[in-house]
Design a protein around this motif. Structure first.
Motif, PDB file in Angstrom:
ATOM      1  N   VAL A   1       0.835  -1.206   0.000  1.00  0.00           N
ATOM      2  CA  VAL A   1       0.000   0.000   0.000  1.00  0.00           C
ATOM      3  C   VAL A   1       0.870   1.256   0.000  1.00  0.00           C
ATOM      4  CG1 VAL A   1      -1.671   1.352   1.336  1.00  0.00           C
ATOM      5  CG2 VAL A   1      -1.982  -1.112   1.078  1.00  0.00           C
ATOM      6  N   ASN A   2       1.916   1.252   0.832  1.00  0.00           N
ATOM      7  CA  ASN A   2       2.826   2.406   0.884  1.00  0.00           C
ATOM      8  C   ASN A   2       3.463   2.674  -0.472  1.00  0.00           C
ATOM      9  OD1 ASN A   2       2.415   2.954   3.599  1.00  0.00           O
ATOM     10  ND2 ASN A   2       4.072   1.626   4.272  1.00  0.00           N
ATOM     11  N   GLN A   3       3.958   1.621  -1.106  1.00  0.00           N
ATOM     12  CA  GLN A   3       4.615   1.776  -2.397  1.00  0.00           C
ATOM     13  C   GLN A   3       3.633   2.261  -3.464  1.00  0.00           C
ATOM     14  OE1 GLN A   3       6.341  -2.077  -3.094  1.00  0.00           O
ATOM     15  NE2 GLN A   3       7.772  -1.903  -1.368  1.00  0.00           N
ATOM     16  N   ALA A   4       2.419   1.707  -3.436  1.00  0.00           N
ATOM     17  CA  ALA A   4       1.415   2.127  -4.412  1.00  0.00           C
ATOM     18  C   ALA A   4       1.006   3.579  -4.186  1.00  0.00           C
ATOM     19  CB  ALA A   4       0.187   1.212  -4.327  1.00  0.00           C
ATOM     20  N   GLU A   5       0.900   3.989  -2.929  1.00  0.00           N
ATOM     21  CA  GLU A   5       0.543   5.378  -2.629  1.00  0.00           C
ATOM     22  C   GLU A   5       1.609   6.338  -3.141  1.00  0.00           C
ATOM     23  OE1 GLU A   5      -2.272   5.233   1.360  1.00  0.00           O
ATOM     24  OE2 GLU A   5      -0.104   5.334   1.593  1.00  0.00           O
ATOM     25  N   GLU A   6       2.867   5.970  -2.974  1.00  0.00           N
ATOM     26  CA  GLU A   6       3.941   6.831  -3.457  1.00  0.00           C
ATOM     27  C   GLU A   6       3.908   6.923  -4.975  1.00  0.00           C
ATOM     28  OE1 GLU A   6       8.793   7.417  -3.107  1.00  0.00           O
ATOM     29  OE2 GLU A   6       7.813   5.707  -2.148  1.00  0.00           O
ATOM     30  N   ALA A   7       3.700   5.772  -5.635  1.00  0.00           N
ATOM     31  CA  ALA A   7       3.620   5.769  -7.096  1.00  0.00           C
ATOM     32  C   ALA A   7       2.443   6.608  -7.584  1.00  0.00           C
ATOM     33  CB  ALA A   7       3.503   4.332  -7.604  1.00  0.00           C
TER      34      ALA A   7
ATOM     35  N   ILE B   1       0.738  13.903  -9.850  1.00  0.00           N
ATOM     36  CA  ILE B   1       1.393  15.169 -10.168  1.00  0.00           C
ATOM     37  C   ILE B   1       1.572  15.289 -11.675  1.00  0.00           C
ATOM     38  CG2 ILE B   1       3.554  16.471  -9.963  1.00  0.00           C
ATOM     39  CD1 ILE B   1       3.846  15.327  -7.145  1.00  0.00           C
ATOM     40  N   GLN B   2       2.091  14.206 -12.285  1.00  0.00           N
ATOM     41  CA  GLN B   2       2.308  14.204 -13.731  1.00  0.00           C
ATOM     42  C   GLN B   2       0.982  14.359 -14.483  1.00  0.00           C
ATOM     43  OE1 GLN B   2       5.113  14.204 -15.368  1.00  0.00           O
ATOM     44  NE2 GLN B   2       4.295  13.974 -17.449  1.00  0.00           N
ATOM     45  N   ALA B   3      -0.032  13.593 -14.064  1.00  0.00           N
ATOM     46  CA  ALA B   3      -1.325  13.641 -14.745  1.00  0.00           C
ATOM     47  C   ALA B   3      -1.973  15.011 -14.597  1.00  0.00           C
ATOM     48  CB  ALA B   3      -2.252  12.557 -14.188  1.00  0.00           C
ATOM     49  N   SER B   4      -1.811  15.623 -13.427  1.00  0.00           N
ATOM     50  CA  SER B   4      -2.363  16.961 -13.201  1.00  0.00           C
ATOM     51  C   SER B   4      -1.684  17.991 -14.095  1.00  0.00           C
ATOM     52  CB  SER B   4      -2.204  17.348 -11.733  1.00  0.00           C
ATOM     53  OG  SER B   4      -2.695  18.650 -11.493  1.00  0.00           O
ATOM     54  N   ASP B   5      -0.360  17.889 -14.209  1.00  0.00           N
ATOM     55  CA  ASP B   5       0.369  18.817 -15.078  1.00  0.00           C
ATOM     56  C   ASP B   5      -0.058  18.643 -16.539  1.00  0.00           C
ATOM     57  OD1 ASP B   5       1.720  19.775 -12.893  1.00  0.00           O
ATOM     58  OD2 ASP B   5       3.554  18.632 -13.265  1.00  0.00           O
TER      59      ASP B   5
ATOM     60  N   ASP C   1      -8.469  11.031 -14.033  1.00  0.00           N
ATOM     61  CA  ASP C   1      -9.555  10.382 -13.291  1.00  0.00           C
ATOM     62  C   ASP C   1      -9.193   8.942 -12.924  1.00  0.00           C
ATOM     63  OD1 ASP C   1     -10.993  12.706 -13.534  1.00  0.00           O
ATOM     64  OD2 ASP C   1     -12.239  12.003 -15.191  1.00  0.00           O
ATOM     65  N   ARG C   2      -8.507   8.253 -13.840  1.00  0.00           N
ATOM     66  CA  ARG C   2      -8.103   6.870 -13.575  1.00  0.00           C
ATOM     67  C   ARG C   2      -7.151   6.807 -12.384  1.00  0.00           C
ATOM     68  NH1 ARG C   2      -3.990   3.120 -14.761  1.00  0.00           N
ATOM     69  NH2 ARG C   2      -2.643   4.761 -15.596  1.00  0.00           N
ATOM     70  N   ILE C   3      -6.139   7.657 -12.398  1.00  0.00           N
ATOM     71  CA  ILE C   3      -5.151   7.638 -11.322  1.00  0.00           C
ATOM     72  C   ILE C   3      -5.777   8.112 -10.016  1.00  0.00           C
ATOM     73  CG2 ILE C   3      -2.941   8.567 -10.544  1.00  0.00           C
ATOM     74  CD1 ILE C   3      -2.156   8.798 -13.495  1.00  0.00           C
ATOM     75  N   ASN C   4      -6.645   9.110 -10.105  1.00  0.00           N
ATOM     76  CA  ASN C   4      -7.320   9.598  -8.903  1.00  0.00           C
ATOM     77  C   ASN C   4      -8.216   8.510  -8.306  1.00  0.00           C
ATOM     78  OD1 ASN C   4      -7.786  11.867  -7.098  1.00  0.00           O
ATOM     79  ND2 ASN C   4      -9.865  11.903  -7.910  1.00  0.00           N
ATOM     80  N   GLY C   5      -8.799   7.689  -9.173  1.00  0.00           N
ATOM     81  CA  GLY C   5      -9.597   6.565  -8.690  1.00  0.00           C
ATOM     82  C   GLY C   5      -8.739   5.569  -7.927  1.00  0.00           C
ATOM     83  N   HIS C   6      -7.519   5.327  -8.419  1.00  0.00           N
ATOM     84  CA  HIS C   6      -6.586   4.464  -7.698  1.00  0.00           C
ATOM     85  C   HIS C   6      -6.249   5.064  -6.336  1.00  0.00           C
ATOM     86  CE1 HIS C   6      -6.220   1.745 -10.931  1.00  0.00           C
ATOM     87  NE2 HIS C   6      -5.353   2.413 -11.660  1.00  0.00           N
ATOM     88  N   SER C   7      -6.055   6.376  -6.306  1.00  0.00           N
ATOM     89  CA  SER C   7      -5.743   7.053  -5.050  1.00  0.00           C
ATOM     90  C   SER C   7      -6.865   6.855  -4.038  1.00  0.00           C
ATOM     91  CB  SER C   7      -5.514   8.547  -5.296  1.00  0.00           C
ATOM     92  OG  SER C   7      -5.255   9.231  -4.089  1.00  0.00           O
ATOM     93  N   ASN C   8      -8.090   7.034  -4.486  1.00  0.00           N
ATOM     94  CA  ASN C   8      -9.238   6.858  -3.591  1.00  0.00           C
ATOM     95  C   ASN C   8      -9.341   5.421  -3.093  1.00  0.00           C
ATOM     96  OD1 ASN C   8      -9.952   9.546  -3.938  1.00  0.00           O
ATOM     97  ND2 ASN C   8     -11.356   9.117  -5.622  1.00  0.00           N
ATOM     98  N   ARG C   9      -9.065   4.479  -3.979  1.00  0.00           N
ATOM     99  CA  ARG C   9      -9.146   3.067  -3.573  1.00  0.00           C
ATOM    100  C   ARG C   9      -8.074   2.737  -2.547  1.00  0.00           C
ATOM    101  NH1 ARG C   9     -11.390  -0.777  -1.308  1.00  0.00           N
ATOM    102  NH2 ARG C   9     -10.560  -2.856  -1.757  1.00  0.00           N
TER     103      ARG C   9
ATOM    104  N   LEU D   1       0.687   1.749 -13.225  1.00  0.00           N
ATOM    105  CA  LEU D   1       1.206   3.094 -13.453  1.00  0.00           C
ATOM    106  C   LEU D   1       2.513   3.028 -14.219  1.00  0.00           C
ATOM    107  CD1 LEU D   1       0.541   4.460  -9.878  1.00  0.00           C
ATOM    108  CD2 LEU D   1      -0.877   4.777 -11.898  1.00  0.00           C
ATOM    109  N   ASP D   2       2.608   3.807 -15.258  1.00  0.00           N
ATOM    110  CA  ASP D   2       3.814   3.836 -16.073  1.00  0.00           C
ATOM    111  C   ASP D   2       4.762   4.871 -15.485  1.00  0.00           C
ATOM    112  OD1 ASP D   2       4.583   4.583 -19.574  1.00  0.00           O
ATOM    113  OD2 ASP D   2       5.753   3.658 -17.970  1.00  0.00           O
ATOM    114  N   LEU D   3       5.553   4.436 -14.500  1.00  0.00           N
ATOM    115  CA  LEU D   3       6.413   5.388 -13.806  1.00  0.00           C
ATOM    116  C   LEU D   3       7.573   5.866 -14.673  1.00  0.00           C
ATOM    117  CD1 LEU D   3       6.544   3.852 -10.237  1.00  0.00           C
ATOM    118  CD2 LEU D   3       5.010   5.572 -11.158  1.00  0.00           C
ATOM    119  N   ALA D   4       7.812   5.190 -15.808  1.00  0.00           N
ATOM    120  CA  ALA D   4       8.919   5.606 -16.666  1.00  0.00           C
ATOM    121  C   ALA D   4       8.682   6.987 -17.251  1.00  0.00           C
ATOM    122  CB  ALA D   4       9.112   4.595 -17.797  1.00  0.00           C
ATOM    123  N   THR D   5       7.405   7.385 -17.324  1.00  0.00           N
ATOM    124  CA  THR D   5       7.086   8.687 -17.907  1.00  0.00           C
ATOM    125  C   THR D   5       6.957   9.772 -16.856  1.00  0.00           C
ATOM    126  OG1 THR D   5       4.698   8.277 -17.782  1.00  0.00           O
ATOM    127  CG2 THR D   5       5.828   7.548 -19.763  1.00  0.00           C
TER     128      THR D   5
END
Length: 240
Positions: A79-85, A91-95, A171-179, A214-218
């Motif tokens: 959970v910790n690792q997923a929250e950080e990701a 941040i990236q999606a918001s930008d 919205d997809r990433i924010n949904g993950h955050s909420n979950r 999550l594609d953290l490479a980008t």
């Protein structure tokens, strides 16, 4: 005599009702008035306290089992690792979303207008469409004053699609955050309602799946930005 007797009884009944209501409210609030408890609130309160102790004790007993403790720890780490990701991905999606909104608004600001103020765009075939995709007639199109550098229908479609894609990704990433918030709450609520080993392992798998999605490479990291760090797992210490 009967009238006086009825009045006395009525006054006594009213006094009893008032006292009953006071006793009820005091017992419900847990206030000790020195009177005999008659409504069962104390017993209910004691039962709830004992139930809470039993559940907490059950969780502590489960955490003494090395298999259970390892599963819980692994799940919380996931959970910790997923929250950080998710934090960095948001941040990236918001930008990206902000940039797409800005670019689309710039395009709209440069669009040609009809007499009634509708934005219009001409495609490569010479057909003219409103922002909503409604096609203008030849006569309507002929009334438009084109500047020559107006954004085309293709430009508008491209920017609109980019904006839609950016919004869906956010919205997809924010949904993950909420979950993940829900998973953390279920995990940390284990002290009052212990989860089964299967439930904990299922939550670990879900957190890992979110992380993998999550594609953290980008994602770019900016160490100079002072952003609030994601919440970390609570330090639950038990004496075994």
């Amino acid at each position: 005599m009967t009238s006086e007797f009825d009045a006395i009884n009525k006054a006594a009944d009213e006094q009893r009702r008032t006292q009953n209501l006071d006793d009820f409210n005091n017992e419900m609030a847990g206030r000790d008035t020195g009177r005999i408890k008659r409504f069962g609130f104390d017993q209910a309160r004691q039962d709830a306290t004992e139930d809470k102790k039993r559940k907490q004790s059950a969780f502590e007993q489960l955490m003494m089992n090395p298999v259970y403790r390892e599963a819980w720890t692994n799940a919380m780490n996931a959970v910790n690792q997923a929250e950080e990701a998710v934090y960095h991905a948001l941040i990236q999606a918001s930008d990206t979303l902000h940039e797409a909104q800005s670019q689309y608004q710039d395009l709209l600001d440069k669009a040609a207008l009809t007499d009634d103020g509708q934005r219009v765009f001409k495609d490569k075939h010479g057909e003219v469409y409103t922002e909503d995709g409604d096609k203008l007639s030849a006569d309507e199109a002929a009334q438009i004053d084109w500047r020559g550098d107006d954004p085309s229908r293709e430009d508008q479609t491209h920017r609109q699609d980019a904006l839609t894609t950016a919004q869906k990704e956010f919205d997809r990433i924010n949904g993950h955050s909420n979950r993940l918030v829900e998973i953390r709450e279920e995990m940390t609520a284990g002290k009052s309602s212990p989860l089964s080993l299967d439930e904990i392992q299922a939550m670990e798998k879900e957190a890992l799946k979110i992380n993998d999605s999550l594609d953290l490479a980008t994602v770019s990291y900016d160490s100079d930005l002072n952003r609030e760090a994601p919440q970390v797992a609570p330090n639950l210490t038990f004496t075994f």
